[in-house]
Design an enzyme around this catalytic site. Structure first.
Site, PDB file in Angstrom:
ATOM      1  N   HIS A 100       0.849  -1.198   0.000  1.00  0.00           N
ATOM      2  CA  HIS A 100       0.000   0.000   0.000  1.00  0.00           C
ATOM      3  C   HIS A 100       0.877   1.236   0.000  1.00  0.00           C
ATOM      4  CE1 HIS A 100       0.668  -1.436   4.105  1.00  0.00           C
ATOM      5  NE2 HIS A 100       0.679  -0.164   4.487  1.00  0.00           N
ATOM      6  N   HIS A 102       1.121   5.104   0.881  1.00  0.00           N
ATOM      7  CA  HIS A 102       0.503   6.144   1.707  1.00  0.00           C
ATOM      8  C   HIS A 102       0.567   7.467   0.944  1.00  0.00           C
ATOM      9  CE1 HIS A 102       0.627   4.019   5.719  1.00  0.00           C
ATOM     10  NE2 HIS A 102       1.563   3.314   5.089  1.00  0.00           N
TER      11      HIS A 102
HETATM   12  P1  5GP Z   1       1.894   0.273   7.290  1.00  0.00           P
HETATM   13  O1  5GP Z   1       2.544   0.489   8.611  1.00  0.00           O
HETATM   14  O2  5GP Z   1       1.647  -1.194   7.016  1.00  0.00           O
HETATM   15  O3  5GP Z   1       2.631   0.952   6.169  1.00  0.00           O
HETATM   16  O4  5GP Z   1       0.512   1.016   7.351  1.00  0.00           O
HETATM   17  C1  5GP Z   1      -0.703   0.366   7.556  1.00  0.00           C
HETATM   18  C2  5GP Z   1      -1.766   1.437   7.578  1.00  0.00           C
HETATM   19  O5  5GP Z   1      -3.013   0.815   7.449  1.00  0.00           O
HETATM   20  C3  5GP Z   1      -1.779   2.233   8.874  1.00  0.00           C
HETATM   21  O6  5GP Z   1      -1.616   3.615   8.567  1.00  0.00           O
HETATM   22  C4  5GP Z   1      -3.144   1.913   9.481  1.00  0.00           C
HETATM   23  O7  5GP Z   1      -3.737   3.052  10.102  1.00  0.00           O
HETATM   24  C5  5GP Z   1      -3.932   1.457   8.276  1.00  0.00           C
HETATM   25  N1  5GP Z   1      -4.939   0.463   8.582  1.00  0.00           N
HETATM   26  C6  5GP Z   1      -4.766  -0.686   9.303  1.00  0.00           C
HETATM   27  N2  5GP Z   1      -5.906  -1.388   9.336  1.00  0.00           N
HETATM   28  C7  5GP Z   1      -6.822  -0.677   8.626  1.00  0.00           C
HETATM   29  C8  5GP Z   1      -8.201  -0.906   8.313  1.00  0.00           C
HETATM   30  O8  5GP Z   1      -8.814  -1.900   8.684  1.00  0.00           O
HETATM   31  N3  5GP Z   1      -8.807   0.059   7.551  1.00  0.00           N
HETATM   32  C9  5GP Z   1      -8.161   1.164   7.112  1.00  0.00           C
HETATM   33  N4  5GP Z   1      -8.874   2.036   6.381  1.00  0.00           N
HETATM   34  N5  5GP Z   1      -6.871   1.401   7.388  1.00  0.00           N
HETATM   35  C10 5GP Z   1      -6.205   0.496   8.146  1.00  0.00           C
END
Ligand code: 5GP
Ligand code: ZN
Length: 143
Positions: A100, A102
Site C-alpha cells: 500500500h 501512503h
Molecule cells: P503500514 O505500517 O503497514 O505501512 O501502514 C498500515 C496502515 O493501514 C496504517 O496507517 C493503518 O492506520 C492502516 N490500517 C490498518 N488497518 C486498517 C483498516 O482496517 N482500515 C483502514 N482504512 N486502514 C487500516
C-alpha cells in the site's frame, strides 16, 4: 485474495472502508488512523505482500493511481504538499502485509518531517563506497 489479510477483506467488501478511488486493478481508501486529514492508502486489489511481488502491470497501475490521486487528495483538504511512501517490509515499518502506498497531505508548519527522517543513523560512505554500491545495484538490476 488472502483470507487473513485485512486489505483483501476491504477489497472483497467484507470490511468497510471509505473508498475514494477504484479501477479494475486498484483501490484507494482513507487510512483508519490518519496522520493527516485525507491520509489515503492506495492498494492493488490482488494480494501482493511486498513491492517485489507486484507484477509489472500492477506496479504501473498502482503508481498511475498514486499520480492521479495525489493532487486530488491535496486539493480536497487544501494541503500545501504531500508525502508519498511505501513501507516495504517489517524492518521499514510495514504492518499490513499487502502493498500500500501512503498519500499523506502535508501542510506548511505541520510539525512533520521529510522522508529523509525515516531512516536510522546515516552511513559514513566515501566516494569508492558509493561507486561500489552503484555498480552492485546496477549489476543486480541488469539481470
Ligand atoms: P503500514 O505500517 O503497514 O505501512 O501502514 C498500515 C496502515 O493501514 C496504517 O496507517 C493503518 O492506520 C492502516 N490500517 C490498518 N488497518 C486498517 C483498516 O482496517 N482500515 C483502514 N482504512 N486502514 C487500516
Ligand atoms: Zn491482501
Amino acid at each position: 485474495m488472502t483470507d487473513d489479510c485485512i486489505f483483501c477483506s476491504i477489497v472483497a467488501g467484507d470490511v468497510p472502508a471509505r473508498t475514494v478511488y477504484e479501477t479494475d486493478a486498484v483501490l484507494a481508501f482513507l487510512d483508519a488512523n490518519p496522520l493527516a486529514p485525507g491520509h489515503t492508502l492506495v492498494i492493488p486489489k490482488s494480494h501482493a505482500a511486498r513491492i517485489e511481488d507486484l507484477e509489472t502491470d500492477l506496479a504501473a497501475a498502482v503508481f498511475e493511481a498514486v499520480a492521479d490521486l495525489t493532487p486530488r487528495v491535496q486539493d480536497a483538504v487544501d494541503a500545501d504538499a504531500a508525502t508519498v511512501g511505501i513501507n516495504d517490509g517489517e524492518a521499514a515499518g510495514q504492518e499490513v502485509p499487502h502493498v500500500h502506498a501512503h498519500v499523506i497531505p502535508r501542510f506548511d508548519d505541520d510539525g512533520g518531517a521529510p522522508i529523509h527522517a525515516v531512516a536510522g543513523d546515516r552511513p559514513d560512505l566515501d566516494s569508492d563506497d558509493l561507486d561500489a554500491l552503484a555498480d552492485s545495484i546496477a549489476d543486480a538490476t541488469s539481470a
